[in-house]
Design a protein around this motif. Sequence first.
Motif, PDB file in Angstrom:
ATOM      1  N   ALA A 153      51.505  53.686  57.444  1.00 12.05           N
ATOM      2  CA  ALA A 153      53.002  52.562  57.679  1.00 12.05           C
ATOM      3  C   ALA A 153      51.595  51.100  58.395  1.00 12.05           C
ATOM      4  N   VAL A 154      50.261  51.148  57.956  1.00 13.42           N
ATOM      5  CA  VAL A 154      49.882  49.502  57.517  1.00 13.42           C
ATOM      6  C   VAL A 154      49.886  48.515  56.432  1.00 13.42           C
ATOM      7  N   LEU A 155      49.541  49.723  55.195  1.00 12.66           N
ATOM      8  CA  LEU A 155      49.350  49.430  54.043  1.00 12.66           C
ATOM      9  C   LEU A 155      49.562  48.899  53.112  1.00 12.66           C
ATOM     10  N   PRO A 156      49.725  47.792  52.916  1.00 10.13           N
ATOM     11  CA  PRO A 156      50.400  47.151  51.814  1.00 10.13           C
ATOM     12  C   PRO A 156      51.555  47.565  50.712  1.00 10.13           C
ATOM     13  N   ALA A 157      50.514  48.442  49.760  1.00  7.32           N
ATOM     14  CA  ALA A 157      50.847  49.363  48.424  1.00  7.32           C
ATOM     15  C   ALA A 157      50.898  50.724  48.689  1.00  7.32           C
ATOM     16  N   ASN A 158      52.018  51.077  48.355  1.00 11.22           N
ATOM     17  CA  ASN A 158      51.524  53.000  48.034  1.00 11.22           C
ATOM     18  C   ASN A 158      51.635  53.144  46.892  1.00 11.22           C
ATOM     19  N   PRO A 159      50.704  54.427  46.321  1.00  8.55           N
ATOM     20  CA  PRO A 159      50.221  54.495  45.437  1.00  8.55           C
ATOM     21  C   PRO A 159      51.314  55.047  44.507  1.00  8.55           C
ATOM     22  N   THR A 160      51.422  55.370  42.963  1.00  2.00           N
ATOM     23  CA  THR A 160      52.420  56.134  42.309  1.00  2.00           C
ATOM     24  C   THR A 160      51.727  57.528  42.103  1.00  2.00           C
ATOM     25  N   GLY A 161      50.178  57.507  42.206  1.00  2.00           N
ATOM     26  CA  GLY A 161      49.730  58.749  41.167  1.00  2.00           C
ATOM     27  C   GLY A 161      49.290  58.768  40.087  1.00  2.00           C
ATOM     28  N   SER A 162      49.135  57.689  39.297  1.00  2.00           N
ATOM     29  CA  SER A 162      48.525  57.685  38.014  1.00  2.00           C
ATOM     30  C   SER A 162      47.828  56.745  38.025  1.00  2.00           C
ATOM     31  N   MET A 163      47.061  56.598  37.354  1.00  3.47           N
ATOM     32  CA  MET A 163      45.992  55.888  37.096  1.00  3.47           C
ATOM     33  C   MET A 163      46.124  55.003  35.609  1.00  3.47           C
ATOM     34  N   ASN A 164      45.878  53.161  35.953  1.00  2.00           N
ATOM     35  CA  ASN A 164      45.656  52.513  34.933  1.00  2.00           C
ATOM     36  C   ASN A 164      44.638  52.782  34.148  1.00  2.00           C
ATOM     37  N   GLU A 165      44.528  53.174  32.851  1.00  2.25           N
ATOM     38  CA  GLU A 165      43.020  53.528  32.556  1.00  2.25           C
ATOM     39  C   GLU A 165      43.183  52.336  31.057  1.00  2.25           C
ATOM     40  N   LYS A 166      42.538  51.224  31.465  1.00  4.07           N
ATOM     41  CA  LYS A 166      42.765  49.943  30.438  1.00  4.07           C
ATOM     42  C   LYS A 166      41.639  48.954  31.048  1.00  4.07           C
ATOM     43  N   ALA A 167      41.335  48.538  29.923  1.00  2.92           N
ATOM     44  CA  ALA A 167      40.610  47.499  29.998  1.00  2.92           C
ATOM     45  C   ALA A 167      40.476  45.820  30.206  1.00  2.92           C
ATOM     46  N   PHE A 168      39.910  45.648  31.126  1.00  2.00           N
ATOM     47  CA  PHE A 168      40.817  43.880  31.479  1.00  2.00           C
ATOM     48  C   PHE A 168      40.121  42.929  32.468  1.00  2.00           C
ATOM     49  N   PHE A 169      40.653  41.334  32.056  1.00  2.00           N
ATOM     50  CA  PHE A 169      39.926  40.782  32.543  1.00  2.00           C
ATOM     51  C   PHE A 169      40.663  40.291  34.100  1.00  2.00           C
ATOM     52  N   PRO A 170      39.769  40.053  34.808  1.00  2.00           N
ATOM     53  CA  PRO A 170      41.012  40.288  36.560  1.00  2.00           C
ATOM     54  C   PRO A 170      41.543  38.752  36.259  1.00  2.00           C
ATOM     55  N   ARG A 171      42.724  38.743  36.619  1.00  2.00           N
ATOM     56  CA  ARG A 171      42.519  37.564  37.053  1.00  2.00           C
ATOM     57  C   ARG A 171      43.618  36.945  38.202  1.00  2.00           C
ATOM     58  N   LEU A 172      43.753  35.786  38.418  1.00  2.68           N
ATOM     59  CA  LEU A 172      44.145  35.211  39.573  1.00  2.68           C
ATOM     60  C   LEU A 172      45.475  34.979  39.073  1.00  2.68           C
ATOM     61  N   SER A 173      46.546  35.550  39.909  1.00  3.19           N
ATOM     62  CA  SER A 173      47.686  35.042  39.762  1.00  3.19           C
ATOM     63  C   SER A 173      48.480  33.973  40.401  1.00  3.19           C
ATOM     64  N   ASP A 174      49.756  33.381  40.666  1.00  4.11           N
ATOM     65  CA  ASP A 174      49.833  32.590  40.421  1.00  4.11           C
ATOM     66  C   ASP A 174      49.557  31.839  42.252  1.00  4.11           C
ATOM     67  N   GLU A 175      50.164  33.385  43.027  1.00  5.49           N
ATOM     68  CA  GLU A 175      49.670  33.264  45.069  1.00  5.49           C
ATOM     69  C   GLU A 175      48.227  32.398  44.711  1.00  5.49           C
ATOM     70  N   GLY A 176      46.896  33.816  44.419  1.00  8.35           N
ATOM     71  CA  GLY A 176      45.444  33.428  44.095  1.00  8.35           C
ATOM     72  C   GLY A 176      45.194  32.197  44.054  1.00  8.35           C
ATOM     73  N   LYS A 177      45.812  31.559  43.014  1.00  2.44           N
ATOM     74  CA  LYS A 177      45.499  29.971  42.480  1.00  2.44           C
ATOM     75  C   LYS A 177      45.320  29.510  44.253  1.00  2.44           C
ATOM     76  N   LYS A 178      46.514  29.827  44.597  1.00  2.00           N
ATOM     77  CA  LYS A 178      46.780  28.659  45.774  1.00  2.00           C
ATOM     78  C   LYS A 178      46.179  29.149  47.181  1.00  2.00           C
ATOM     79  N   HIS A 179      45.338  30.199  46.729  1.00  2.00           N
ATOM     80  CA  HIS A 179      45.477  31.479  48.365  1.00  2.00           C
ATOM     81  C   HIS A 179      43.545  30.763  48.063  1.00  2.00           C
TER      82      HIS A 179
END
Length: 688
Positions: A397-423
């Motif tokens: 009830a208080v979690l902002p997101a529900n898992p779909t049941g799968s994992m994303n297994e892929k290398a990536f660079f963490p990036r700021l979103s458009d909101e994250g650049k302002k937050h």
Amino acid sequence: MTIDLSPLIPLPALVVLIVAAAVLSVLGLWRGVRGVWLRTLAGILLILALANPVIRQEEREPLSTVVAVVVDRSQSQDYGTRKAETDQALAQLRERLAAFPRIEARIVEARDDGESEAPSTRLFESLRTALADVPPSRVGGAIFITDGRIHDVPDVNQPLGFNAPVHALITGRANEFDRRIEVVRGPRFGIVGEDQTVTFKVVDDGPSPGGEAEVTIRLNGNEIARQGATAGTEIPFTFKVPRGGNNILEFAVSPLAGEVTEANNRAIHLIDGIRENLRVLLVSGEPHAGERAWRNLLKSDASVDLVHFTILRPPEKQDGTPINELSLIAFPTRELFVDKIDEFDLIIFDRYQHRGVLPILYYDNIAQYVEKGGALLIAAGPEHAGEDSIAMTPLQAVLPANPTGSMNEKAFFPRLSDEGKKHPVTRGLEGAASEPPAWGRWFRTVDVDRPQGETVMQAADGKPLLVLNRVGEGRVAMLLSDQGWLWARGFEGGGPSASLYRRTAHWLMKEPALEEEALTARALGRSIEVSRQTLGTDPGPAEITLPSGERQSLTLTQAEPGLFRATLRTSETGLFEVKNGDLSTLVHVGTVDAPEFKATTSTPDIIAPVVEKTKGLATRIAENATVSVPPVLPLSGALRVADPARLSIQMTDETVLKGILSLPLFAGLIGLSALILAFSAMWYREGR
């Protein structure tokens, strides 16, 4: 006119000649020599010619009498009609003084220097500056145009530096009254959640209307109490410090009709909230490489009381080991999640899954803890996508997101979103400005449905990585990867893990500096710096209400994404209100107890002792609808009594030497003729 001697021969020789002539004359008279009188006269004329007597005539010009006119331009002179009265009085006084050619008016306007933190009205300091190059004998008097609130009036026995009358032309009305409020005492720091007491007082200056005043009390812009107050009585007010960092406690007394100004009807007290000890509960699931990153971060802060449990042995694990031989500590679930849950400032679940350790009812208890103002951080790993995910409990009830049941297994660079650049949690993270970001890669994330709140960091293909959300009065953050430890270990150069974790934790605990939508203002000397944080676009101009009541619009410009700033230079001091949209804040320029913020009613009483001692005049100039300045009365000699209706000016008798006229008595034909006549008479007498 004077007669001086300018001898043509040395003075000793002249004295010898005078003595010799005198002896010869006396001897001639004693022996009865004929013509001795003519010889004596010729000798006298010769000696006078050698002595060279000179008539000197000095040409002098009378000096002007200097009158200092000190005009009070302090902030209190802006109230009501005082400024207009001052301007009219100054114009009339200029005209009256100009009617006397021998009076030199030195007009100086005493203003606040614009730099002092404790502004005050210092007219006598301005007077000394105006007369610094004038001899005391030339000072004919000093005239002040002021409301009487002067803060540097010398003691009556202290010399002024001149002996002349001091006059005061008082602006304002005799029956003025004003109501103000002031904070008498209060703590500068306070522990969050504990009671603090601030004492305030309502003060009535002038004829008090009586009755009880209503005081509205606000904390960080929110009204928390209304309280009656009797003027002159100190009243203690107790409140709880709601948050860490800067807290503004505002006291506002209801205005009175006809009072001098409403600018001093509000007072603020700043108190810095200090968290005595941040109590953090860290619950880890199965041990993993990232567990120590959280523990090291929290243990490095001496102000954090960390309670850390790792579920090493779930209930379903049965390996035949007798219970009495186990050295593990039983998980005190009831004590932590029922009895003492409200004592924690932050609860962290690090790769935790529902394995029967916590009764299902406890998850609902945690959800209620968040809605009532608690803070929850979920650091998720593969278990969050499984069947035992805590997203399958009432905590959903208080979690902002529900898992779909799968994992994303892929290398990536963490990036700021458009909101994250302002937050403020992620804005300006070291390494985020470049592309790709100047930090190491991560390799997996939990796949979730479209999240609520703000996604401030993204994983591969724009998938959510760090989600922040408000729930009720509390806050929740979800980090959808368990590989933040790679940054802490320096993998591929590492990354700002400590900054990211610390900012996230402080945002969860409602640190004011990390609010997404916030309006703050701070005083920098005589400037006000206004900062506006927003996740939106241009917030528009800020409106500033000055202590005088004047309003100014201030255009905010973007300093960095999500942060707009502007600076206002002001000559006023006191309490400023800043508004932008639905947000408002207060800022005080200058010290709170500065003399200029105290009493504002006009009065002749403060300067009266100096006026009486110097036989001057203190009078109000606007008792009626018009301004009237008393006439100027020049007087010669020392003043013996004060004139009750005129501005007495003690005229100087000082003069300045313009030139000297010198006339030798025995120079030229006059001297030559006298000598010839004397010697001719002596020769004529001798020849008979």
